[in-house]
Enzyme design. Structure first.
Site, short mmCIF file in Angstrom:
data_model
loop_
_atom_site.label_atom_id
_atom_site.label_comp_id
_atom_site.label_asym_id
_atom_site.label_seq_id
_atom_site.Cartn_x
_atom_site.Cartn_y
_atom_site.Cartn_z
N HIS A 102 -17.35 -40.79 -24.65
CA HIS A 102 -18.72 -40.27 -24.75
C HIS A 102 -19.16 -39.51 -23.51
O HIS A 102 -20.35 -39.29 -23.30
CB HIS A 102 -19.69 -41.40 -25.12
CG HIS A 102 -19.70 -41.63 -26.60
ND1 HIS A 102 -18.54 -41.74 -27.33
CD2 HIS A 102 -20.71 -41.73 -27.49
CE1 HIS A 102 -18.85 -41.91 -28.60
NE2 HIS A 102 -20.16 -41.90 -28.73
N ASP A 165 -29.37 -47.06 -23.81
CA ASP A 165 -30.14 -46.83 -25.05
C ASP A 165 -29.25 -46.89 -26.28
O ASP A 165 -29.73 -47.15 -27.39
CB ASP A 165 -30.79 -45.45 -25.03
CG ASP A 165 -31.88 -45.35 -23.99
OD1 ASP A 165 -32.28 -46.40 -23.45
OD2 ASP A 165 -32.32 -44.22 -23.71
N GLU A 278 -39.89 -46.83 -20.81
CA GLU A 278 -39.27 -45.51 -20.84
C GLU A 278 -40.35 -44.49 -21.17
O GLU A 278 -41.54 -44.80 -21.16
CB GLU A 278 -38.13 -45.44 -21.87
CG GLU A 278 -36.85 -46.12 -21.42
CD GLU A 278 -35.59 -45.57 -22.09
OE1 GLU A 278 -35.65 -44.52 -22.77
OE2 GLU A 278 -34.53 -46.21 -21.91
P1 FAD Z 1 -15.72 -42.51 -21.35
O1 FAD Z 1 -16.56 -41.32 -21.55
O2 FAD Z 1 -14.54 -42.65 -22.21
O3 FAD Z 1 -15.27 -42.61 -19.81
C1 FAD Z 1 -16.17 -42.28 -18.79
C2 FAD Z 1 -15.46 -42.34 -17.42
O4 FAD Z 1 -15.17 -43.70 -17.11
C3 FAD Z 1 -14.12 -41.62 -17.38
O5 FAD Z 1 -13.91 -41.08 -16.11
C4 FAD Z 1 -13.12 -42.72 -17.66
O6 FAD Z 1 -11.84 -42.43 -17.11
C5 FAD Z 1 -13.78 -43.89 -16.98
N1 FAD Z 1 -13.48 -45.16 -17.64
C6 FAD Z 1 -13.60 -45.46 -18.95
N2 FAD Z 1 -13.25 -46.74 -19.16
C7 FAD Z 1 -12.91 -47.24 -17.95
C8 FAD Z 1 -12.45 -48.51 -17.50
N3 FAD Z 1 -12.25 -49.54 -18.35
N4 FAD Z 1 -12.20 -48.68 -16.18
C9 FAD Z 1 -12.38 -47.67 -15.30
N5 FAD Z 1 -12.79 -46.44 -15.67
C10 FAD Z 1 -13.06 -46.25 -16.98
N6 FAD Z 1 -25.63 -43.84 -20.27
C11 FAD Z 1 -26.57 -44.65 -19.75
O7 FAD Z 1 -26.44 -45.11 -18.61
N7 FAD Z 1 -27.70 -44.97 -20.48
C12 FAD Z 1 -27.88 -44.54 -21.75
O8 FAD Z 1 -28.88 -44.88 -22.37
C13 FAD Z 1 -26.89 -43.72 -22.33
N8 FAD Z 1 -27.01 -43.29 -23.61
C14 FAD Z 1 -26.04 -42.50 -24.15
C15 FAD Z 1 -26.17 -42.09 -25.48
C16 FAD Z 1 -25.20 -41.31 -26.06
C17 FAD Z 1 -25.37 -40.87 -27.50
C18 FAD Z 1 -24.08 -40.90 -25.29
C19 FAD Z 1 -23.03 -40.00 -25.89
C20 FAD Z 1 -23.94 -41.29 -23.97
C21 FAD Z 1 -24.91 -42.10 -23.39
N9 FAD Z 1 -24.81 -42.53 -22.06
C22 FAD Z 1 -25.77 -43.36 -21.53
C23 FAD Z 1 -23.73 -42.06 -21.19
C24 FAD Z 1 -22.57 -43.05 -21.09
O9 FAD Z 1 -22.90 -44.08 -20.18
C25 FAD Z 1 -21.36 -42.29 -20.57
O10 FAD Z 1 -20.96 -41.41 -21.57
C26 FAD Z 1 -20.22 -43.18 -20.14
O11 FAD Z 1 -19.17 -42.33 -19.76
C27 FAD Z 1 -19.75 -44.22 -21.13
O12 FAD Z 1 -19.06 -43.69 -22.18
P2 FAD Z 1 -17.62 -44.23 -22.67
O13 FAD Z 1 -17.60 -45.72 -22.70
O14 FAD Z 1 -17.32 -43.48 -23.89
O15 FAD Z 1 -16.66 -43.80 -21.45
#
Ligand code: FAD
Length: 539
Positions: A102, A165, A278
């Site tokens: 994401h 969120d 918020e």
């Molecule tokens: P990824 O996007 O897959 O990874 C993000 C980063 O973390 C990459 O660099 C990856 O290599 C690293 N990573 C992933 N897993 C691990 C692990 N286990 N150990 C070490 N590194 C790792 N954020 C907020 O804070 N508050 C919100 O309310 C919020 N709402 C969102 C709503 C939507 C619809 C979306 C799309 C995103 C939102 N986000 C929010 C952002 C979200 O926190 C980031 O996208 C974050 O990257 C988490 O997504 P992911 O788990 O898919 O991680």
């Protein structure tokens, strides 16, 4: 060997040969095959559909780029075996954890010569969440989705304290950033609510860390953008879960009054306070019923003209009060007392009441609606900024009432947080003031939309917002940061940069991990196009 196994064996051999040619590994194919075919309990694959599924992300701003292989680990040891091989090879190859993909700007990508570790729980039998009700914590796999953590802990009447969120994000993914929502003013971000981690470092060591053990690594990994290790287990602090939520929205036409009320609310710490604070900006009447604010609609439509005669910018405060069924009478009184202190437009109160789980999972419902209209899988040129309190009204004038015009292509969230709830020892970066705001411009670009909805227009607008902040000397910090040059990263981390770099030298000296963040170049590999100031315009 059956046909399917033969073909995946051949595909694997082909990928490994490519890997050896590409990066000149000095380990033999048999060693890599050992990881892929025998030694991991999980699943190592080069199947085209697996490669394609990790080649893009929610942002959809970059051309899809397939890695060489994907590991679906079933344990920390699987992750460690892969990283030890990458670390021990002549030219270290990149390994990136992917949570739920994401990210916006390819942060979870590993590049064409790398291996993506698909952390998402469920594919290969990774550990289930383990709740310890007596000690008020839960141990979860790093790739667990927050929605599943919630479901599991609710079985014990407990829940984590600090949220995002949207719950279809992974624990490791949000802890690598911060994890924020309307509870952060009181509980701090998610990274302030972690008791212990298991981390596989860039040398392939599995290390346990906490406030008492390997403390530097513990704080470094929290908000560390995946640079020092892959989080395989997190111990999350819990509280008794409320059963219901009173969810209230009120409108303001004055930015000053709106922010005064928000700041007043986050200064309250006793028993009598709201649990979530918020807000969002309404610059475009069409957006009052946007995906993030669906509760106005359809039962409760807001006529903006009834509260704003000149079509100017409006601000919506969003607050909640948690309660148990047994407290349903006192909640009315508490809400009334709290609301009396606020100065919103009196005719603009919208209230709803729902189960705690439905409140926390509210954005998923909007996701399903957008998916049904093919509006979810579109490019998302999001921009998330932390703005110091002292300059938030300049930001309002220059951006909400200036650069945006009256079109935004998505929700704009705005809410304040208290810096003393953030641990300065973590790697997360916030402005240098006691109170700062999150401003989140969550835009979706449409290919066939109006000019103002097109990707290039929105990217250019992001660039102009950042330029405006620089010229006006508003010291914003990007949340979910994306920078194009080493100088920009150093400026982003400020005082934290030296420690960040020394943690990298210590725990990932060959720059194997999370190369998609583009902070450190692998010295011997050109994984991504060189960093240059011109690529900054790609925002
Ligand atoms: P990824 O996007 O897959 O990874 C993000 C980063 O973390 C990459 O660099 C990856 O290599 C690293 N990573 C992933 N897993 C691990 C692990 N286990 N150990 C070490 N590194 C790792 N954020 C907020 O804070 N508050 C919100 O309310 C919020 N709402 C969102 C709503 C939507 C619809 C979306 C799309 C995103 C939102 N986000 C929010 C952002 C979200 O926190 C980031 O996208 C974050 O990257 C988490 O997504 P992911 O788990 O898919 O991680």
């Amino acid at each position: 060997m059956n046909r399917e196994m033969t073909s995946s064996f051949l595909l694997m051999t082909f990928a490994i040969c490519k890997l050896i040619i590409a990066v000149g590994l000095n380990v033999g194919p048999s060693e890599l095959l050992r990881i892929g075919a025998i030694d991991v309990d999980g699943h190592f694959t080069v199947h085209p559909s697996a490669l394609a599924s990790v080649s893009s992300d929610f942002g959809m701003l970059r051309s899809p780029e397939e890695p060489l292989a994907v590991l679906h680990p079933s344990s920390a040891e699987d992750v460690a075996r892969l990283i030890r091989t990458a670390y021990g090879s002549a030219t270290a190859f990149p390994v990136s954890a992917r949570g739920h993909g994401h990210s916006i700007n390819g942060q979870a990508a590993a590049g064409r010569n790398g291996v993506v570790v698909e952390m998402n729980h469920g594919v290969t039998g990774t550990p289930e969440p383990l709740v310890r009700p007596d000690d008020m914590y839960v141990d979860v796999w790093g790739g667990e989705l927050w929605v599943d953590v919630l479901k599991k802990t609710l079985e014990y009447g407990l829940a984590p304290k600090s949220w995002t969120d949207y719950l279809y994000l992974t624990v490791g993914g949000t802890l690598s950033n911060a994890g924020i929502s309307g509870q952060a003013f009181h509980h701090g971000p998610q990274i302030s609510n972690v008791l212990e981690l298991d981390v596989v470092t860039g040398k392939g060591e599995v290390m346990r860390c906490s406030e008492e053990e390997n403390t530097r690594l513990f704080h470094g990994v929290l908000g560390g953008l995946g640079q020092f290790g892959i989080i395989t287990r997190a111990r999350i602090s819990l509280e008794p879960a409320p059963q219901r939520v009173r969810w209230i929205r009120v409108l303001y036409s004055s930015f000053k009054v709106f922010t005064e009320d928000q700041e007043y609310l986050i200064s309250m710490h006793g028993q009598l306070k709201f649990d979530y604070v918020e807000g969002f900006v309404i610059v475009d009447e069409g957006l009052v019923n946007n995906w993030r604010s669906s509760f106005f609609s359809p039962r409760n439509p807001v006529k903006i003209s009834s509260v704003s005669s000149n079509g100017s910018v409006l601000y919506c405060l969003e607050i909640t009060k948690n309660y148990h069924d047994s407290d349903s009478e006192t909640v009315d009184q508490e809400v009334e007392i709290l609301m009396k202190k606020l100065n919103f437009i009196p005719t603009s109160v919208f209230t709803t009441d729902l189960q705690y789980v439905d409140f926390l999972d509210r954005v998923h419902k909007a996701e399903l609606k957008l998916r049904s209209k093919n509006l979810w899988e579109v490019p998302h040129p999001w921009l998330n900024l932390f703005v110091p309190k002292s300059r938030i009204s300049d930001f309002d004038k220059g951006v909400f009432k200036g650069i945006l015009g009256n079109k935004t292509s998505g929700p704009i969230l705005i809410y304040p947080m208290n810096k003393d709830k953030w641990d300065e020892r973590s790697s997360a970066v916030t402005p240098d003031e006691e109170v700062f705001y999150l401003v989140a411009l969550l835009r979706s670009a449409l290919k066939d939309g109006e000019e103002t909805q097109k990707l290039e227009y929105l990217k250019d607008q992001n660039r102009r917002i950042l330029e405006f902040c620089e010229q006006a000397k508003i010291n914003v910090k990007q949340y979910l940061p994306h920078h194009a040059t080493q100088e920009e990263w150093e400026a982003h981390f400020g005082d934290k940069w030296d420690r960040f770099r020394s943690l990298k030298d210590e725990f990932d000296p060959r720059h194997i991990l999370a190369t998609g963040q583009r902070i450190f170049q692998n010295p011997s590999l050109s994984l991504f196009p060189p960093l240059s100031s011109s690529s900054a315009a790609s925002w």
